[in-house]
Design a protein around this motif. Structure first.
Motif, PDB file in Angstrom:
ATOM      1  N   ILE A   1      14.946   5.425  -8.186  1.00 51.33           N
ATOM      2  CA  ILE A   1      14.042   4.654  -7.332  1.00 51.33           C
ATOM      3  C   ILE A   1      14.666   3.444  -6.646  1.00 51.33           C
ATOM      4  N   HIS A   2      15.846   3.007  -7.080  1.00 51.23           N
ATOM      5  CA  HIS A   2      16.474   1.810  -6.506  1.00 51.23           C
ATOM      6  C   HIS A   2      17.874   2.154  -6.011  1.00 51.23           C
ATOM      7  N   THR A   3      18.375   1.371  -5.060  1.00 50.59           N
ATOM      8  CA  THR A   3      19.688   1.642  -4.486  1.00 50.59           C
ATOM      9  C   THR A   3      20.833   1.357  -5.455  1.00 50.59           C
ATOM     10  N   SER A   4      20.596   0.530  -6.465  1.00 50.39           N
ATOM     11  CA  SER A   4      21.654   0.225  -7.434  1.00 50.39           C
ATOM     12  C   SER A   4      21.672   1.266  -8.553  1.00 50.39           C
ATOM     13  N   ASN A   5      22.732   1.243  -9.317  1.00 56.60           N
ATOM     14  CA  ASN A   5      22.827   2.108 -10.485  1.00 56.60           C
ATOM     15  C   ASN A   5      22.194   1.350 -11.652  1.00 56.60           C
ATOM     16  N   TYR A   6      21.007   1.720 -12.052  1.00 59.08           N
ATOM     17  CA  TYR A   6      20.218   0.949 -13.007  1.00 59.08           C
ATOM     18  C   TYR A   6      19.933   1.732 -14.279  1.00 59.08           C
ATOM     19  N   LEU A   7      19.561   1.016 -15.333  1.00 54.99           N
ATOM     20  CA  LEU A   7      19.021   1.634 -16.538  1.00 54.99           C
ATOM     21  C   LEU A   7      17.512   1.508 -16.572  1.00 54.99           C
ATOM     22  N   GLN A   8      17.003   0.387 -16.098  1.00 54.96           N
ATOM     23  CA  GLN A   8      15.562   0.134 -16.045  1.00 54.96           C
ATOM     24  C   GLN A   8      15.255  -0.518 -14.707  1.00 54.96           C
ATOM     25  N   ALA A   9      14.328   0.040 -13.957  1.00 54.08           N
ATOM     26  CA  ALA A   9      13.941  -0.546 -12.671  1.00 54.08           C
ATOM     27  C   ALA A   9      12.424  -0.703 -12.644  1.00 54.08           C
ATOM     28  N   ASP A  10      11.974  -1.865 -12.220  1.00 53.85           N
ATOM     29  CA  ASP A  10      10.555  -2.170 -12.114  1.00 53.85           C
ATOM     30  C   ASP A  10      10.323  -2.867 -10.785  1.00 53.85           C
ATOM     31  N   VAL A  11       9.228  -2.523 -10.142  1.00 54.00           N
ATOM     32  CA  VAL A  11       8.838  -3.249  -8.942  1.00 54.00           C
ATOM     33  C   VAL A  11       7.319  -3.362  -8.937  1.00 54.00           C
ATOM     34  N   THR A  12       6.828  -4.555  -8.610  1.00 53.17           N
ATOM     35  CA  THR A  12       5.396  -4.820  -8.515  1.00 53.17           C
ATOM     36  C   THR A  12       5.103  -5.336  -7.120  1.00 53.17           C
ATOM     37  N   VAL A  13       4.134  -4.720  -6.457  1.00 53.89           N
ATOM     38  CA  VAL A  13       3.808  -5.071  -5.080  1.00 53.89           C
ATOM     39  C   VAL A  13       2.329  -5.433  -5.001  1.00 53.89           C
ATOM     40  N   LEU A  14       2.028  -6.543  -4.347  1.00 53.33           N
ATOM     41  CA  LEU A  14       0.651  -6.939  -4.072  1.00 53.33           C
ATOM     42  C   LEU A  14       0.299  -6.420  -2.686  1.00 53.33           C
ATOM     43  N   ALA A  15      -0.694  -5.526  -2.617  1.00 53.34           N
ATOM     44  CA  ALA A  15      -1.072  -4.917  -1.334  1.00 53.34           C
ATOM     45  C   ALA A  15      -2.515  -4.441  -1.413  1.00 53.34           C
ATOM     46  N   SER A  16      -3.078  -4.130  -0.255  1.00 54.18           N
ATOM     47  CA  SER A  16      -4.456  -3.643  -0.229  1.00 54.18           C
ATOM     48  C   SER A  16      -4.544  -2.136  -0.419  1.00 54.18           C
ATOM     49  N   SER A  17      -3.418  -1.422  -0.266  1.00 58.32           N
ATOM     50  CA  SER A  17      -3.423   0.033  -0.464  1.00 58.32           C
ATOM     51  C   SER A  17      -2.033   0.488  -0.900  1.00 58.32           C
ATOM     52  N   ARG A  18      -1.961   1.696  -1.435  1.00 58.72           N
ATOM     53  CA  ARG A  18      -0.669   2.265  -1.824  1.00 58.72           C
ATOM     54  C   ARG A  18       0.228   2.417  -0.590  1.00 58.72           C
ATOM     55  N   GLU A  19      -0.355   2.792   0.532  1.00 55.37           N
ATOM     56  CA  GLU A  19       0.416   2.962   1.761  1.00 55.37           C
ATOM     57  C   GLU A  19       1.054   1.633   2.196  1.00 55.37           C
ATOM     58  N   GLU A  20       0.277   0.550   2.099  1.00 52.03           N
ATOM     59  CA  GLU A  20       0.813  -0.761   2.454  1.00 52.03           C
ATOM     60  C   GLU A  20       1.929  -1.163   1.486  1.00 52.03           C
ATOM     61  N   ALA A  21       1.735  -0.880   0.202  1.00 50.78           N
ATOM     62  CA  ALA A  21       2.760  -1.189  -0.795  1.00 50.78           C
ATOM     63  C   ALA A  21       4.051  -0.432  -0.490  1.00 50.78           C
ATOM     64  N   MET A  22       3.924   0.845  -0.155  1.00 50.82           N
ATOM     65  CA  MET A  22       5.109   1.645   0.172  1.00 50.82           C
ATOM     66  C   MET A  22       5.792   1.126   1.436  1.00 50.82           C
ATOM     67  N   ALA A  23       5.024   0.691   2.418  1.00 51.73           N
ATOM     68  CA  ALA A  23       5.601   0.145   3.649  1.00 51.73           C
ATOM     69  C   ALA A  23       6.389  -1.137   3.352  1.00 51.73           C
ATOM     70  N   LEU A  24       5.864  -1.981   2.463  1.00 54.24           N
ATOM     71  CA  LEU A  24       6.570  -3.207   2.086  1.00 54.24           C
ATOM     72  C   LEU A  24       7.881  -2.888   1.364  1.00 54.24           C
ATOM     73  N   LEU A  25       7.845  -1.883   0.502  1.00 55.10           N
ATOM     74  CA  LEU A  25       9.062  -1.478  -0.201  1.00 55.10           C
ATOM     75  C   LEU A  25      10.086  -0.903   0.765  1.00 55.10           C
ATOM     76  N   GLU A  26       9.625  -0.159   1.742  1.00 58.32           N
ATOM     77  CA  GLU A  26      10.532   0.403   2.738  1.00 58.32           C
ATOM     78  C   GLU A  26      11.174  -0.714   3.563  1.00 58.32           C
ATOM     79  N   GLN A  27      10.408  -1.723   3.918  1.00 58.37           N
ATOM     80  CA  GLN A  27      10.938  -2.869   4.669  1.00 58.37           C
ATOM     81  C   GLN A  27      11.997  -3.621   3.872  1.00 58.37           C
ATOM     82  N   ASN A  28      11.808  -3.664   2.548  1.00 63.35           N
ATOM     83  CA  ASN A  28      12.741  -4.363   1.678  1.00 63.35           C
ATOM     84  C   ASN A  28      14.124  -3.713   1.712  1.00 63.35           C
ATOM     85  N   GLY A  29      14.170  -2.403   1.829  1.00 69.56           N
ATOM     86  CA  GLY A  29      15.429  -1.687   1.952  1.00 69.56           C
ATOM     87  C   GLY A  29      16.182  -1.400   0.670  1.00 69.56           C
TER      88      GLY A  29
END
Length: 86
Positions: A23-51
């Motif tokens: 799920i993340h661009t780095s080589n990780y053992l544990q990855a977590d992300v929390t997004v504040l958004a009004s919908s799942r679609e908005e949350a995914m768009a914010l994650l995509e913008q993050n890169g």
């Protein structure tokens, strides 16, 4: 608004789990992300913008969704390793 929480752990990955999400661009053992958004679609768009997050891989994992209109435990984490007793 809601909190959308995605978690993925590779602590117990093996060759038998070749189709496991990454799920993340780095080589990780544990990855977590929390997004504040009004919908799942908005949350995914914010994650995509993050890169730094793989949108297609996150879509394979069902996020924990937390509504902000009631009292509740937001995050808890237990690693599973016991601390040595002295």
């Amino acid at each position: 608004m809601q909190l959308f929480i995605w978690r993925h752990s590779k602590h117990f990955s093996s060759w038998s789990m070749l189709d496991e999400p990454h799920i993340h661009t780095s080589n990780y053992l544990q990855a977590d992300v929390t997004v504040l958004a009004s919908s799942r679609e908005e949350a995914m768009a914010l994650l995509e913008q993050n890169g730094q997050w793989h949108k297609e891989e996150l879509a394979r994992i069902e996020p924990q969704i937390i509504s902000l209109n009631k009292a509740q435990i937001v995050i808890s984490h237990v690693d599973g390793r016991e601390t040595p007793t002295v």
